[in-house]
Design a protein around this motif. Structure first.
Motif: not given
Length: 310
Positions: A190-192, A204
């Motif tokens: 995920d780019s976030n 994360e």
């Protein structure tokens, strides 16, 4: 130099209708040197097809002075001066940036991977160039942190260090490819998370730690079978004290390419500008790595890198 007698040349000089004051060679089946074009013979459209198929071109050592004279007389800038190594490399860097951007956008597209292979070859040729200087490369490298430009920078530093360590051309090609693709697995995250400012949460970070294995999976889909390249991608976050990932390898269990990429990865991250931190100078980064990361990275390789920058 290859096999002691043959020297790599810039393939981009080849053009239809040209004749050169030196013979041109290539390696047939990666081992046997063969002459591709005789000295003084004009290149026609049929000849170009053979040149395109040859991955790299060489001149014999005794004709290298003729090749250098040709480069000085023909590759000139608007000022009338020979195009500098830095100018030539700047063009390579721009092409590399586009190729890597395409690759990260569509990592499983074979044509994108093939373009990245061309970039590796050009980078290897650059570090083997007579005018090679790490200072020139550092001035050209983009120091705003983006995943694709970071990958190019890491490849440049890794190849520079590999060349300083006297790795062979074949080893440099393997190392360059592993370094260029070391973060390819981030394209599956995920780019976030990738672009998050500041520290990642525990969850994360668990996701982020999967990117080396994702990179190997993409590499296998692209047809990469070379164990050295795949290990360079997979183990670049392993640490000498065994606290790294994904396998917790310890000391000499970590392959050489992975150790080199690890050091260059950290160095570029520290010397790159991000929205939430200032870039360190090379001196500050190397000092921090030696003092605060001495249990994580191979200090012998780091000391070689310090000597290289000197």
């Amino acid at each position: 130099m290859e096999n002691g007698n043959y020297i790599l040349i810039d393939k981009s000089i080849i053009a239809e209708g040209c004749a050169y004051d030196f013979s041109i060679y290539y390696f047939h089946n990666k081992s046997k040197i063969k002459k591709l074009q005789n000295k003084g013979v004009v290149i026609d459209s049929d000849d170009l097809l053979y040149f395109e198929q040859a991955n790299k071109l060489y001149v014999h050592a005794h004709e290298h002075s003729s090749y250098k004279k040709f480069m000085q007389e023909n590759f000139v800038g608007k000022s009338g001066n020979p195009v500098s190594f830095a100018s030539k490399f700047n063009s390579i860097y721009k092409n590399a940036s586009k190729a890597l951007n395409d690759l990260f956008d569509n990592p499983e597209k074979l044509s994108n991977y093939k373009e990245s292979k061309k970039i590796v070859n050009e980078l290897v040729e650059s570090v083997l160039d007579d005018d090679f200087a790490i200072k020139s490369l550092m001035e050209i490298a983009t120091h705003d942190y983006y995943t694709h430009t970071h990958s190019i920078n890491v490849s440049i530093y890794a190849l520079s260090l590999g060349n300083f360590l006297s790795l062979s051309t074949k080893e440099l090609e393997e190392l360059g490819e592993a370094a260029l693709l070391h973060d390819l697995g981030k394209s599956k995250i995920d780019s976030n998370i990738i672009n998050k400012k500041g520290s990642l949460t525990i969850q994360e970070f668990k996701i982020m730690k999967k990117h080396p294995s994702f990179g190997v999976s993409i590499g296998l889909k692209l047809g990469i079978k070379n164990k050295n390249i795949l290990e360079g991608i997979k183990y670049h976050h392993e640490k000498m004290d065994g606290s790294g990932y994904p396998n917790g390898l310890y000391n000499d269990e970590i392959p050489l390419y992975a150790k080199i990429i690890c050091i260059c990865d950290i160095f570029d991250a520290l010397t790159s500008q991000r929205s939430y931190k200032q870039a360190m100078t090379s001196y500050e980064a190397l000092k921090l790595m030696k003092v605060e990361m001495n249990r994580h990275i191979d200090l012998k390789l780091l000391n070689k890198m310090i000597l290289m920058f000197k």
